[in-house]
Design a protein around this motif. Structure first.
Motif, PDB file in Angstrom:
ATOM      1  N   LEU A  68      32.065 -28.667   3.359  1.00 38.78           N
ATOM      2  CA  LEU A  68      33.225 -27.953   3.891  1.00 38.78           C
ATOM      3  C   LEU A  68      34.313 -28.920   4.344  1.00 38.78           C
ATOM      4  CD1 LEU A  68      31.383 -25.129   5.872  1.00 38.78           C
ATOM      5  CD2 LEU A  68      32.745 -24.864   3.786  1.00 38.78           C
ATOM      6  N   ARG A  69      33.911 -30.052   4.901  1.00 41.22           N
ATOM      7  CA  ARG A  69      34.909 -31.055   5.281  1.00 41.22           C
ATOM      8  C   ARG A  69      35.643 -31.572   4.052  1.00 41.22           C
ATOM      9  NH1 ARG A  69      30.664 -34.293   9.021  1.00 41.22           N
ATOM     10  NH2 ARG A  69      30.512 -32.774  10.714  1.00 41.22           N
ATOM     11  N   ALA A  71      36.100 -29.926   1.284  1.00 42.90           N
ATOM     12  CA  ALA A  71      36.939 -28.842   0.767  1.00 42.90           C
ATOM     13  C   ALA A  71      38.242 -28.695   1.545  1.00 42.90           C
ATOM     14  CB  ALA A  71      36.161 -27.529   0.793  1.00 42.90           C
ATOM     15  N   GLN A  72      38.249 -29.122   2.792  1.00 45.43           N
ATOM     16  CA  GLN A  72      39.464 -28.997   3.603  1.00 45.43           C
ATOM     17  C   GLN A  72      40.527 -30.032   3.245  1.00 45.43           C
ATOM     18  OE1 GLN A  72      37.884 -29.230   7.573  1.00 45.43           O
ATOM     19  NE2 GLN A  72      36.991 -27.168   7.505  1.00 45.43           N
ATOM     20  N   ARG A  73      40.118 -31.117   2.605  1.00 49.41           N
ATOM     21  CA  ARG A  73      41.078 -32.179   2.241  1.00 49.41           C
ATOM     22  C   ARG A  73      40.774 -32.655   0.823  1.00 49.41           C
ATOM     23  NH1 ARG A  73      41.886 -36.567   6.889  1.00 49.41           N
ATOM     24  NH2 ARG A  73      43.634 -37.037   5.492  1.00 49.41           N
ATOM     25  N   GLU A  93      28.746 -20.831   0.293  1.00 47.67           N
ATOM     26  CA  GLU A  93      30.048 -20.896   0.960  1.00 47.67           C
ATOM     27  C   GLU A  93      31.107 -20.303   0.018  1.00 47.67           C
ATOM     28  OE1 GLU A  93      30.776 -21.571   3.972  1.00 47.67           O
ATOM     29  OE2 GLU A  93      28.810 -22.280   4.644  1.00 47.67           O
ATOM     30  N   ALA A  96      35.028 -20.594   0.888  1.00 44.51           N
ATOM     31  CA  ALA A  96      35.571 -21.926   0.629  1.00 44.51           C
ATOM     32  C   ALA A  96      35.663 -22.181  -0.874  1.00 44.51           C
ATOM     33  CB  ALA A  96      34.706 -22.983   1.302  1.00 44.51           C
ATOM     34  N   SER A  99      38.686 -20.485  -2.226  1.00 45.46           N
ATOM     35  CA  SER A  99      39.902 -21.209  -1.836  1.00 45.46           C
ATOM     36  C   SER A  99      40.136 -22.407  -2.751  1.00 45.46           C
ATOM     37  CB  SER A  99      39.795 -21.669  -0.380  1.00 45.46           C
ATOM     38  OG  SER A  99      39.769 -20.568   0.501  1.00 45.46           O
ATOM     39  N   CYS A 100      39.045 -23.098  -3.096  1.00 46.06           N
ATOM     40  CA  CYS A 100      39.167 -24.230  -4.029  1.00 46.06           C
ATOM     41  C   CYS A 100      39.679 -23.758  -5.386  1.00 46.06           C
ATOM     42  CB  CYS A 100      37.818 -24.925  -4.200  1.00 46.06           C
ATOM     43  SG  CYS A 100      37.244 -25.841  -2.755  1.00 46.06           S
TER      44      CYS A 100
END
Length: 539
Positions: A68-69, A71-73, A93, A96, A99-100
Motif C-alpha cells: 500500500l505504501r 501504491a501511494q507513490r 486490496e 488500491a 486506483s492503480c
C-alpha cells in the motif's frame, strides 16, 4: 546527490538482497532490503521487493502494508504499476488496485501489451465491461495471439455476445487448430446439432495429437479436445460414444491434478471443531444493520445451480451480482495474518480463529466490496466454496443473508464430472475423488445446520426450476425483499456473468438440468453407491 560511498553501499545491499532471494534465504533478504529502504526511502522497487519477501515469510499484514505504501507513490512506469496492481489484487486490496488501474488508464499511448495486462486485471476484479473495452482497444492496435483471442472471446461470452464470441473462436481455430482452450469454449457456447457441429474437426485434431506424451502441456491439450469430443457427442445423444471421451479427458486431468483426500478431510474436521458462536451470532439478520449495501452470499457445491439463483436474484431492481469474488477469503487471510496456501492456509486460519477480530474482518470485507453494489441496496457474493466460510461469515457479518443451493447429489456430482474446470477442482476428475469431496461437503452442511441453526437458507434447485415463483418469494423474503417479475425471467438479465454456465443461464427457466446423469447411469453406478443416500434434502 548521493555520495559515491553511499551509492556503493546501496549497490552492495541490492546485490546481497538479490542473492538471498535467489537462495530463498528470506530472513537475510528481509534484513538487506530493510537496510536498503532506510538508505533509499523513495525506492519503490526496493519497497515492493521487501513486500514480496515478507509475503514469502508468511507475514501477510506487513507485506500488504508495504504494498500500500508503494501504491501511494507510484513511479511513471506502466510495467511497475501492473506488477503492483497484481499483488494488490492477490492480497485483497481491491480499492488500491482499482486506483492503480485508474491511474494507468490516464497514460496516453500505452503499448497494446499493457492494455491486455489491464484487461486481465479488470477481469480478475469482475469488471467485465472495462476488460472487454480494453481488449477491443488492444486488438485494434494489433495485438494477436491465441491467448489474447481466447480472452477476448471469453469476455464477449460473459457479456452475452455469443455470436461474436463464436466468430472469434472459429477464426482462432482456423489459424491455431490445436488450441484446445478455444475448442472447449466454442462447443460449450451452443448446443451441438446433427446439422451443425464440430465433431469432425475435433476428432481430426485428436488424431494429430501425440497420444502417449507425458509432457503436461501436451496432456492438457489432449484432455481439452477429449472434453470437446464428449460435449459434442453428448449433445448429439450419442451417449455410448460420449462416455469414453469423458473418461479419457478426466483420466488425463486426474493424473495432472491428483486429489488430496487427506487434506480435504483435515479441513472439514478442523472446521467442525470450531467453537460454536452464541445464538445471537449464529442466525442471519441477528446482528446490527451495517451502513451501506448488504452482501448476500450464495454457497454450495459447484454446479448446484448457484449461477441460476444468482441471475434470478439479481433480476431484482435492488440487487446486483458481484460474481464469483474471493474477497471474503482474502480478508480472512489478512485478519488471521496467514498467507494463502490452499488447505494448509485454511488449517492455519482455523488454528488462529480465536484471535481474529471479526468486527475488523467484516469492516474490511465491506470496505473492499461495497463499491460493487453500483448504487443498489444489495450485492451478491456468489462463490460456492464459501460453504466452508459459513461460521466465519456469521461472526464477521451477522446481518448478511447466506443462501445455500441444494441439488440432487448425483446430478450435482455428474455436472462436476463433465465440467472440465482446468487445473483446478482436482476432485472433479475421478469418481472416487468426487464422491469423497461431496461427502466432505455433506458432512459440513449437516454440521452447520446442527451447530449454527438458522445460519443459512437451503434453496432447492429442483423447486427453483419447477416452482420458481414460490421458491423465489421465500428467497427474497429471507433477504428482506419482495418478489419482482424480473426475478422469474433470468433471460431478461443483461448483466455480465463470468461462469462456465454463462451461456445457459441466459435462457428462460427450464428443467432440462434435472436427472441428466441417467444417460450414464451404468457408468455412474460406482459414484452413486459411494455417495449413498442423499446427505442433504434436494426436494
Amino acid at each position: 546527490m548521493n555520495s559515491p560511498n553511499l551509492s556503493t553501499a546501496e549497490n552492495r545491499l541490492r546485490q546481497q538482497a538479490r542473492q538471498c532471494v535467489d537462495k530463498q534465504q528470506w530472513e537475510a533478504a528481509q534484513a538487506a532490503l530493510e537496510s536498503l529502504v532506510v538508505q533509499v526511502p523513495d525506492d519503490a522497487t526496493a519497497r515492493l521487493e521487501l513486500a514480496d519477501v515478507l509475503f514469502q515469510r508468511g507475514r501477510l499484514r506487513e507485506s500488504t502494508a508495504w504494498m500500500l505504501r508503494v501504491a501511494q507513490r507510484l513511479p511513471r512506469d506502466a510495467d511497475f504499476i501492473i506488477k503492483v496492481t497484481q499483488r494488490l489484487v492477490a492480497v485483497g486490496e481491491t480499492l488500491a488496485a482499482r486506483s492503480c488501474l485508474d491511474l494507468l488508464a490516464q497514460a496516453p499511448g500505452l503499448p497494446p501489451k499493457w492494455l491486455v495486462s489491464q484487461a486481465h486485471l479488470r477481469f480478475m476484479l469482475g469488471e467485465i465491461a472495462s476488460a472487454r473495452a480494453l481488449m477491443e482497444s488492444a486488438m485494434a492496435a494489433g495485438i494477436d495471439s491465441p491467448g489474447e483471442q481466447h480472452l477476448y472471446a471469453m469476455l464477449l461470452q460473459f457479456s452475452g455476445d455469443i455470436d461474436r464470441a463464436c466468430t472469434v473462436l472459429e477464426n482462432c481455430l482456423k489459424r491455431w487448430p490445436h488450441f484446445g482452450d478455444a475448442a472447449m469454449v466454442l462447443v460449450n457456447l451452443r448446443k451441438q446439432k446433427p446439422e451443425a457441429n464440430r465433431l469432425d474437426f475435433v476428432q481430426e485434431q485428436l488424431r494429430q495429437l501425440t497420444r502417449d506424451s507425458k509432457d503436461p502441456g501436451a496432456m492438457f491439450v489432449r484432455a481439452e479436445f477429449e472434453y470437446a469430443q464428449f460435449k459434442v457427442l453428448d449433445d448429439l445423444k450419442r451417449h455410448e460414444e460420449a462416455w469414453p471421451a469423458l473418461a479419457r479427458c478426466n483420466a488425463l486431468m486426474h493424473e495432472l491434478n491428483p486429489y488430496d483426500a487427506a487434506g480435504e478431510a483435515a479441513v472439514t474436521d478442523a472446521l467442525m471443531r470450531l467453537p460454536a458462536p452464541d445464538n445471537q451470532v449464529g442466525r442471519a439478520g441477528s446482528g446490527p444493520v451495517f451502513d451501506g449495501p448488504v452482501p448476500i452470499f450464495i454457497v454450495g457445491m459447484p454446479r448446484s445451480g448457484t449461477t441460476l439463483l444468482d441471475r434470478m436474484l439479481s433480476g431484482h431492481s435492488q440487487v446486483v451480482s458481484a460474481g464469483e469474488i474471493i474477497d471474503f477469503w482474502r480478508q480472512l487471510h489478512w485478519a488471521a495474518d496467514v498467507t494463502p496456501a490452499r488447505a494448509q492456509g485454511l488449517l492455519q486460519i482455523i488454528q488462529h480463529s480465536a484471535d481474529i477480530d471479526y468486527a475488523e474482518l467484516g469492516a474490511r470485507y465491506l470496505r473492499q466490496t461495497q463499491w460493487r453494489a453500483q448504487g443498489r441496496a444489495c450485492y451478491i457474493d456468489k462463490l460456492p466454496a464459501n460453504i466452508q466460510m459459513v461460521a466465519f461469515i456469521r461472526r464477521a457479518l451477522p446481518h448478511a443473508p447466506i443462501l445455500h443451493m441444494v441439488r440432487d447429489p448425483v446430478d450435482t456430482c455428474f455436472s462436476n464430472l463433465k465440467a472440465m474446470f482446468g487445473n483446478v477442482s482436482s476432485y472433479s476428475y475421478d469418481l472416487q475423488a468426487l464422491a469423497h469431496y461431496y461427502g466432505q461437503y455433506a458432512r459440513l452442511v449437516r454440521h452447520w445446520h446442527d451447530h449454527l441453526p438458522g445460519a443459512m437458507l437451503d434453496v432447492s434447485y429442483a423447486s427453483l426450476v419447477r416452482d420458481p415463483e414460490s421458491t423465489m418469494r421465500g428467497v427474497l423474503e429471507y433477504c428482506g425483499l419482495s418478489l419482482q417479475e424480473n426475478c422469474l425471467h433470468p433471460e431478461r438479465n443483461a448483466s455480465p456473468v463470468a461462469t462456465p454456465s454463462s451461456a445457459q443461464v441466459r435462457e428462460s427457466i427450464h428443467t432440462r438440468g434435472l436427472e441428466q446423469w441417467r444417460h450414464y447411469a451404468k457408468q455412474l453406478e460406482p459414484l452413486r453407491q459411494a455417495i449413498g443416500a442423499p446427505a442433504v434434502n434436494a426436494d
